[in-house]
Design a protein around this motif. Structure first.
Motif, PDB file in Angstrom:
ATOM      1  N   GLY B  66      66.728   0.350 -13.694  1.00  0.00           N
ATOM      2  CA  GLY B  66      67.542  -0.811 -14.708  1.00  0.00           C
ATOM      3  C   GLY B  66      66.934  -2.220 -14.089  1.00  0.00           C
ATOM      4  O   GLY B  66      66.845  -2.512 -12.866  1.00  0.00           O
ATOM      5  N   ILE B  67      67.009  -3.147 -15.000  1.00  0.00           N
ATOM      6  CA  ILE B  67      66.696  -4.437 -14.781  1.00  0.00           C
ATOM      7  C   ILE B  67      67.863  -5.213 -13.840  1.00  0.00           C
ATOM      8  O   ILE B  67      67.423  -6.007 -13.117  1.00  0.00           O
ATOM      9  CB  ILE B  67      66.302  -5.242 -16.072  1.00  0.00           C
ATOM     10  CG1 ILE B  67      64.850  -5.066 -16.629  1.00  0.00           C
ATOM     11  CG2 ILE B  67      66.385  -6.900 -15.813  1.00  0.00           C
ATOM     12  CD1 ILE B  67      63.499  -5.615 -15.863  1.00  0.00           C
ATOM     13  N   THR B  68      68.801  -4.689 -14.223  1.00  0.00           N
ATOM     14  CA  THR B  68      70.169  -5.206 -13.593  1.00  0.00           C
ATOM     15  C   THR B  68      70.066  -4.766 -12.383  1.00  0.00           C
ATOM     16  O   THR B  68      71.039  -5.366 -11.515  1.00  0.00           O
ATOM     17  CB  THR B  68      71.458  -4.890 -14.528  1.00  0.00           C
ATOM     18  OG1 THR B  68      71.560  -3.668 -14.422  1.00  0.00           O
ATOM     19  CG2 THR B  68      71.153  -5.619 -15.733  1.00  0.00           C
ATOM     20  N   ARG B  69      69.512  -3.816 -11.848  1.00  0.00           N
ATOM     21  CA  ARG B  69      69.474  -2.914 -10.632  1.00  0.00           C
ATOM     22  C   ARG B  69      70.970  -2.159 -10.356  1.00  0.00           C
ATOM     23  O   ARG B  69      71.250  -1.628  -9.476  1.00  0.00           O
ATOM     24  CB  ARG B  69      69.294  -3.791  -9.255  1.00  0.00           C
ATOM     25  CG  ARG B  69      67.887  -4.516  -9.307  1.00  0.00           C
ATOM     26  CD  ARG B  69      67.838  -5.813  -8.375  1.00  0.00           C
ATOM     27  NE  ARG B  69      67.941  -5.511  -7.230  1.00  0.00           N
ATOM     28  CZ  ARG B  69      68.201  -6.299  -5.979  1.00  0.00           C
ATOM     29  NH1 ARG B  69      68.338  -7.557  -6.467  1.00  0.00           N
ATOM     30  NH2 ARG B  69      68.605  -5.825  -4.872  1.00  0.00           N
ATOM     31  N   LYS B  70      71.699  -2.016 -11.670  1.00  0.00           N
ATOM     32  CA  LYS B  70      72.792  -1.423 -11.586  1.00  0.00           C
ATOM     33  C   LYS B  70      72.863  -0.095 -12.371  1.00  0.00           C
ATOM     34  O   LYS B  70      73.898   0.546 -12.519  1.00  0.00           O
ATOM     35  CB  LYS B  70      73.957  -2.464 -12.127  1.00  0.00           C
ATOM     36  CG  LYS B  70      74.209  -3.497 -11.123  1.00  0.00           C
ATOM     37  CD  LYS B  70      75.589  -4.370 -11.777  1.00  0.00           C
ATOM     38  CE  LYS B  70      75.874  -5.384 -11.007  1.00  0.00           C
ATOM     39  NZ  LYS B  70      77.090  -6.185 -11.379  1.00  0.00           N
ATOM     40  N   ASP B  71      71.482   0.143 -12.968  1.00  0.00           N
ATOM     41  CA  ASP B  71      71.504   1.582 -13.647  1.00  0.00           C
ATOM     42  C   ASP B  71      70.174   2.261 -13.502  1.00  0.00           C
ATOM     43  O   ASP B  71      69.122   1.307 -13.000  1.00  0.00           O
ATOM     44  CB  ASP B  71      72.053   1.261 -15.042  1.00  0.00           C
ATOM     45  CG  ASP B  71      71.211   0.627 -15.742  1.00  0.00           C
ATOM     46  OD1 ASP B  71      70.936   0.454 -16.789  1.00  0.00           O
ATOM     47  OD2 ASP B  71      70.458  -0.568 -15.026  1.00  0.00           O
ATOM     48  N   SER B  72      69.944   3.465 -13.857  1.00  0.00           N
ATOM     49  CA  SER B  72      68.882   4.217 -13.922  1.00  0.00           C
ATOM     50  C   SER B  72      68.889   5.160 -14.737  1.00  0.00           C
ATOM     51  O   SER B  72      70.073   5.752 -15.212  1.00  0.00           O
ATOM     52  CB  SER B  72      68.438   4.645 -12.560  1.00  0.00           C
ATOM     53  OG  SER B  72      67.396   5.449 -12.608  1.00  0.00           O
ATOM     54  N   PHE B  73      67.982   5.488 -15.414  1.00  0.00           N
ATOM     55  CA  PHE B  73      67.743   6.895 -16.423  1.00  0.00           C
ATOM     56  C   PHE B  73      66.712   7.643 -16.142  1.00  0.00           C
ATOM     57  O   PHE B  73      65.773   7.449 -15.331  1.00  0.00           O
ATOM     58  CB  PHE B  73      67.850   6.640 -17.849  1.00  0.00           C
ATOM     59  CG  PHE B  73      66.653   5.855 -18.328  1.00  0.00           C
ATOM     60  CD1 PHE B  73      66.294   4.581 -18.769  1.00  0.00           C
ATOM     61  CD2 PHE B  73      65.515   6.758 -18.564  1.00  0.00           C
ATOM     62  CE1 PHE B  73      65.379   4.066 -19.061  1.00  0.00           C
ATOM     63  CE2 PHE B  73      64.367   6.284 -19.045  1.00  0.00           C
ATOM     64  CZ  PHE B  73      64.111   5.113 -19.376  1.00  0.00           C
ATOM     65  N   LEU B  74      66.952   9.041 -16.468  1.00  0.00           N
ATOM     66  CA  LEU B  74      65.882  10.049 -16.199  1.00  0.00           C
ATOM     67  C   LEU B  74      65.974  10.788 -17.738  1.00  0.00           C
ATOM     68  O   LEU B  74      67.084  11.100 -18.190  1.00  0.00           O
ATOM     69  CB  LEU B  74      66.465  11.131 -15.070  1.00  0.00           C
ATOM     70  CG  LEU B  74      65.608  12.582 -14.990  1.00  0.00           C
ATOM     71  CD1 LEU B  74      64.137  12.093 -14.424  1.00  0.00           C
ATOM     72  CD2 LEU B  74      66.027  13.427 -13.997  1.00  0.00           C
ATOM     73  N   ASN B  75      64.616  11.009 -18.055  1.00  0.00           N
ATOM     74  CA  ASN B  75      64.056  11.661 -19.300  1.00  0.00           C
ATOM     75  C   ASN B  75      63.331  12.858 -18.914  1.00  0.00           C
ATOM     76  O   ASN B  75      62.417  12.630 -18.086  1.00  0.00           O
ATOM     77  CB  ASN B  75      63.493  10.871 -20.408  1.00  0.00           C
ATOM     78  CG  ASN B  75      64.399   9.892 -20.977  1.00  0.00           C
ATOM     79  OD1 ASN B  75      65.608   9.820 -20.982  1.00  0.00           O
ATOM     80  ND2 ASN B  75      63.586   8.779 -21.459  1.00  0.00           N
ATOM     81  N   ILE B  76      63.707  14.069 -19.442  1.00  0.00           N
ATOM     82  CA  ILE B  76      62.745  14.905 -19.415  1.00  0.00           C
ATOM     83  C   ILE B  76      62.154  15.349 -20.811  1.00  0.00           C
ATOM     84  O   ILE B  76      63.107  15.484 -21.695  1.00  0.00           O
ATOM     85  CB  ILE B  76      63.653  16.270 -18.876  1.00  0.00           C
ATOM     86  CG1 ILE B  76      64.355  15.915 -17.600  1.00  0.00           C
ATOM     87  CG2 ILE B  76      63.025  17.584 -18.649  1.00  0.00           C
ATOM     88  CD1 ILE B  76      65.258  17.427 -17.149  1.00  0.00           C
ATOM     89  N   SER B  77      61.238  15.402 -20.986  1.00  0.00           N
ATOM     90  CA  SER B  77      60.679  15.761 -22.251  1.00  0.00           C
ATOM     91  C   SER B  77      59.981  17.296 -22.544  1.00  0.00           C
ATOM     92  O   SER B  77      59.956  18.028 -21.386  1.00  0.00           O
ATOM     93  CB  SER B  77      59.183  14.961 -22.520  1.00  0.00           C
ATOM     94  OG  SER B  77      58.367  15.338 -21.610  1.00  0.00           O
TER      95      SER B  77
END
Lengths: 116, 111
Positions: B66-77
């Motif tokens: 994340g741009i704020t460096r306080k978050d992240s996500f994971l996607n599985i297709s």
């Protein structure tokens, strides 16, 4: 599994007995870690080592001690096991690159410890 | 101390569906990591992210720092049955080697 062997893989013991878990690595990595995994808590750091005879506490270190006399071995000891220490214990290793960046940790397959 | 909030706690999906999970923190991290754990085994590294805004793929998996460096996500297709397991996010601060782990997202895939 990144050359990490944990032993034993399973252990059942009684409250008040001493327990030692062993982590052996063949990667010659500098850093070694012990975690415990409990439902709803993810992985919590118990102790870590940044070299032979160099260790420090993690967030849940009470009741645990560690030793590292050789690069490849990191021992976790429960001096007097309690039921609250029933858990799955994972060892991890990591290395630092020449530019100072610490690489992600790689994990062993765990030791399931039950204290009755 | 530092904490990571990982959501959802569990997901039940049909084979072929896409999956999204995320992690948030009150602290800034310099590294975000995503691991998968199969039953009876240790966590295995899926993706490592080192820069804010970074988007990285590993096969059907995509993760973003994340741009704020306080978050992240994971996607599985296009999920498949072998995607079943527990997915952990993890964050590391500046100059550090201590890694903070989320509580995990348990994924169930129905064939």
């Amino acid at each position: 599994d990144a050359g990490i062997t944990q032993s034993p893989r399973h252990k059942v013991t009684e409250t008040g007995t001493p327990v030692t878990l062993r982590c052996h690595q063949t990667e010659n990595h500098r850093y070694m870690y012990w975690y415990r995994q409990d439902p709803g808590h993810g992985l919590r750091l118990i102790h870590y080592s940044y070299g032979v005879k160099d260790t420090d506490k993690g967030e849940v270190s009470d009741g645990y001690s560690v030793s590292r006399s050789k690069t490849e071995d990191f021992l976790l000891t429960l001096e007097s096991a309690t039921s609250s220490q029933t858990s799955v214990y994972f060892c991890a290793i990591s290395e630092v690159l020449v530019n100072g960046v610490n690489q992600p940790q790689h994990f062993g397959d765990g030791t399931r410890l039950s204290i009755l | 101390g530092q904490q990571l909030n990982q959501s959802p706690q569990s997901m039940f999906i049909q084979e072929g569906e896409d999956v999204s999970m995320n992690c948030t923190s009150s602290s800034i991290f310099n590294t975000w990591l995503w691991y998968k754990q199969d039953p009876g085994e240790g966590p295995v590294l899926l993706i490592a992210l080192y820069k804010a805004g970074e988007l990285t793929s590993n096969g059907r998996l995509t993760a973003q720092f994340g741009i704020t460096r306080k978050d992240s996500f994971l996607n599985i297709s296009a999920s498949i049955p072998s995607d079943v397991g527990i997915y952990f996010c993890a964050g590391r601060g500046a100059g550090g080697f201590k890694t903070i782990f989320g509580a995990g997202t348990r994924l169930f895939v129905k064939a």
